[in-house]
Design a protein around this motif. Structure first.
Motif, PDB file in Angstrom:
ATOM      1  N   THR A   1       9.062   1.672   6.920  1.00  0.00           N
ATOM      2  CA  THR A   1       7.984   2.385   6.239  1.00  0.00           C
ATOM      3  C   THR A   1       8.384   3.787   5.790  1.00  0.00           C
ATOM      4  O   THR A   1       8.217   4.158   4.619  1.00  0.00           O
ATOM      5  CB  THR A   1       6.753   2.491   7.163  1.00  0.00           C
ATOM      6  N   TYR A   2       8.928   4.572   6.686  1.00  0.00           N
ATOM      7  CA  TYR A   2       9.042   6.005   6.427  1.00  0.00           C
ATOM      8  C   TYR A   2      10.307   6.371   5.665  1.00  0.00           C
ATOM      9  O   TYR A   2      10.271   7.223   4.774  1.00  0.00           O
ATOM     10  CB  TYR A   2       8.894   6.770   7.735  1.00  0.00           C
TER      11      TYR A   2
ATOM     12  N   TYR B   1      11.850   4.420   3.540  1.00  0.00           N
ATOM     13  CA  TYR B   1      11.663   3.931   2.173  1.00  0.00           C
ATOM     14  C   TYR B   1      10.699   4.843   1.408  1.00  0.00           C
ATOM     15  O   TYR B   1      10.958   5.221   0.268  1.00  0.00           O
ATOM     16  CB  TYR B   1      11.141   2.494   2.192  1.00  0.00           C
ATOM     17  N   SER B   2       9.603   5.197   2.057  1.00  0.00           N
ATOM     18  CA  SER B   2       8.617   6.063   1.401  1.00  0.00           C
ATOM     19  C   SER B   2       9.217   7.423   1.062  1.00  0.00           C
ATOM     20  O   SER B   2       8.993   7.963  -0.030  1.00  0.00           O
ATOM     21  CB  SER B   2       7.403   6.253   2.314  1.00  0.00           C
TER      22      SER B   2
ATOM     23  N   ILE C   1       7.399  10.054  -1.717  1.00  0.00           N
ATOM     24  CA  ILE C   1       5.970   9.970  -1.416  1.00  0.00           C
ATOM     25  C   ILE C   1       5.652  11.010  -0.348  1.00  0.00           C
ATOM     26  O   ILE C   1       6.341  11.110   0.666  1.00  0.00           O
ATOM     27  CB  ILE C   1       5.609   8.554  -0.925  1.00  0.00           C
TER      28      ILE C   1
ATOM     29  N   TYR D   1       0.822  10.448   2.787  1.00  0.00           N
ATOM     30  CA  TYR D   1       0.489   9.163   2.164  1.00  0.00           C
ATOM     31  C   TYR D   1       1.519   8.070   2.448  1.00  0.00           C
ATOM     32  O   TYR D   1       1.425   6.975   1.898  1.00  0.00           O
ATOM     33  CB  TYR D   1       0.319   9.361   0.652  1.00  0.00           C
ATOM     34  N   GLN D   2       2.474   8.366   3.307  1.00  0.00           N
ATOM     35  CA  GLN D   2       3.448   7.346   3.681  1.00  0.00           C
ATOM     36  C   GLN D   2       2.791   6.341   4.621  1.00  0.00           C
ATOM     37  O   GLN D   2       2.314   6.704   5.687  1.00  0.00           O
ATOM     38  CB  GLN D   2       4.658   7.998   4.356  1.00  0.00           C
ATOM     39  N   SER D   3       2.760   5.087   4.192  1.00  0.00           N
ATOM     40  CA  SER D   3       2.004   4.083   4.942  1.00  0.00           C
ATOM     41  C   SER D   3       2.491   2.688   4.587  1.00  0.00           C
ATOM     42  O   SER D   3       3.028   2.453   3.494  1.00  0.00           O
ATOM     43  CB  SER D   3       0.512   4.207   4.615  1.00  0.00           C
TER      44      SER D   3
ATOM     45  N   HIS E   1       0.756   1.549   1.314  1.00  0.00           N
ATOM     46  CA  HIS E   1       0.938   2.249   0.049  1.00  0.00           C
ATOM     47  C   HIS E   1       1.376   1.230  -1.014  1.00  0.00           C
ATOM     48  O   HIS E   1       2.099   0.279  -0.713  1.00  0.00           O
ATOM     49  CB  HIS E   1       2.007   3.337   0.200  1.00  0.00           C
TER      50      HIS E   1
ATOM     51  N   ALA F   1       4.959   0.412  -0.997  1.00  0.00           N
ATOM     52  CA  ALA F   1       5.353  -0.467   0.107  1.00  0.00           C
ATOM     53  C   ALA F   1       5.036  -1.913  -0.224  1.00  0.00           C
ATOM     54  O   ALA F   1       5.842  -2.823   0.018  1.00  0.00           O
ATOM     55  CB  ALA F   1       4.639  -0.042   1.390  1.00  0.00           C
TER      56      ALA F   1
END
Length: 423
Positions: A252-253, A255-256, A261, A265-267, A270, A273
């Motif tokens: 998740t984090y 890549y974001s 991002i 808003y990293q989720s 998103h 994602a």
């Protein structure tokens, strides 16, 4: 009967499609029907010991007790009373008997740079602890390490940790059946091919059977979704790994952050994602490679209100992943275990009655208003099988509701395997 095609005509079609037949058999064997863990728990490499899973289970149970118990938490999450009555004892039993299904001893982000001597010692100690857990019968069903990535700055350190862990573990006795290695922050197919070579060399050096070492690829970089030449590397690497890739795990984090991002808003939900995960989903279809969603760093701790908000978020994200065909995710804290199991069991139990009824109608040719095709019947069977494997439903419930044995269920869910067994 009238016929125009000769045996030679048919033979020419066979010859023309010989390579296609070989490709489909080799590259798209389908899911093997084995158990997939519903989560992977990450713990820093220097903090792992054989008693850690039981301790996590106890910590999770304590967190739930502080919230009024599992049934109370289920109700606070919005489950209806009947479903709560079914799920609460299952979750309590799970936390007591198997709180962690897949454990990853982390020597990457969770360990950091503590110096070569400290990491060498921790890698050896981790392997010795795993060997102890295997000998005592307390090892989690799936276990392994995440070592540092193959980028230039960390490559040698990652290889050293991988070598020390696997070599020490192999010297202690048979490797655990559920051993999985994690290759993080992959950016190119070349890195995956390099990992294949490393696995081959370790197998040769340690006298392991060819193909014994398998690994998962962490999808944490946009370069795997779209390469510099416009291709989709994630689709390529699956077919360049000699069948050694077990799964793709979305990060998740990392890549974001790579997409710039903002942290707020990293989720997992998103849109960026979702796009990456949809590409991954298409890439692995029918290859037998599994998928795992990422994690949320919002942990259920602090005030009762803050903990409940975090539990609600986690439960919703777990459910969201399941609905989108991602049957596994990451958990980072013991307090996330209750909602992992509550949300997962609710997903399978809420859908079980309808799925079992449709299977019963399909198998027994009952006209019940829905004409399911074979592909849908397979999907129904796979849904029920996953519910069985994670403990959400029982064999007796399946037989009663669908009129089918576990063996028949698996044959329907994975017909390619059945064909191979009968060949």
């Amino acid at each position: 009967m009238a016929s125009s095609l000769t045996d030679n005509d048919v033979a020419r079609v066979d010859a023309r499609l010989e390579q296609t037949d070989e490709l489909l058999e080799r590259a798209y064997p389908g899911d093997d029907g084995s158990r997939q863990p519903i989560h992977t728990v990450y713990v820093p490499g220097h903090r792992y010991e054989p008693g850690l899973p039981a301790q996590w289970g106890a910590d999770a149970a304590e967190a739930v007790a502080a919230a009024g118990g599992t049934a109370a938490l289920c109700e606070k999450l919005g489950l209806d009373p009947l479903l709560t009555e079914e799920i609460a004892p299952l979750v309590d039993a799970k936390l007591a008997s198997e709180p962690i299904e897949d454990l990853r001893i982390d020597f990457e982000d969770g360990f950091g740079d503590q110096g070569d001597d400290a990491e060498d010692a921790a890698a050896v100690a981790a392997a010795e602890h795993v060997a102890t857990a295997v000998a005592e019968g307390t090892v989690t069903p799936f276990i392994g390490i995440r070592f540092k990535c193959f980028e230039k700055a960390t490559r040698h350190r990652g290889l050293a940790t991988l070598d020390r862990f696997v070599s020490t573990l192999a010297e202690a006795g048979p490797l655990p059946e559920g051993l999985i290695l994690t290759l993080p922050k992959v950016t190119t197919v070349d890195q995956v091919e390099a990992m294949v070579g490393v696995c081959e060399r370790l197998e040769d050096a340690l006298g392991l059977e060819k193909g014994r070492l398998r690994f998962e690829v962490q999808m944490e970089t946009p370069q795997l979704i779209l390469a510099a030449d416009g291709t989709v590397p994630v689709a390529q690497l699956l077919h360049r790994a000699d069948g050694r890739i077990t799964s793709l795990h979305y990060g998740t984090y990392d890549y974001s952050a790579a997409l710039q991002i903002a942290a707020e808003y990293q989720s997992m939900e998103h849109p960026a994602a979702d796009y990456a995960k949809q590409v991954m989903q298409v890439a692995v279809a029918e290859t037998g490679v599994r998928l795992s969603d990422g994690s949320t760093n919002i942990i259920p701790v602090g005030s009762p209100e803050a903990a409940l908000d975090a539990w609600k978020l986690h439960a919703r994200l777990v459910r969201r992943s399941l609905e989108r065909g991602y049957y596994q995710g990451w958990d980072l804290h013991a307090a996330q275990l209750p909602t992992r199991f509550i949300a997962s069991y609710a997903f399978y139990r809420q859908g079980f009655a309808a799925a079992a009824s449709r299977l019963d109608n399909y198998l027994h040719h009952t006209d019940a208003g829905i004409m399911d095709e074979p592909a849908t019947a397979r999907a129904l069977a796979r849904f029920v099988a996953r519910g069985l494997q994670c403990g959400a439903v029982t064999e007796a419930e399946i037989t009663d509701a669908a009129g089918i044995s576990t063996r028949e269920l698996m044959q329907l869910a994975h017909p390619k395997l059945t064909l191979k067994e009968n060949a």
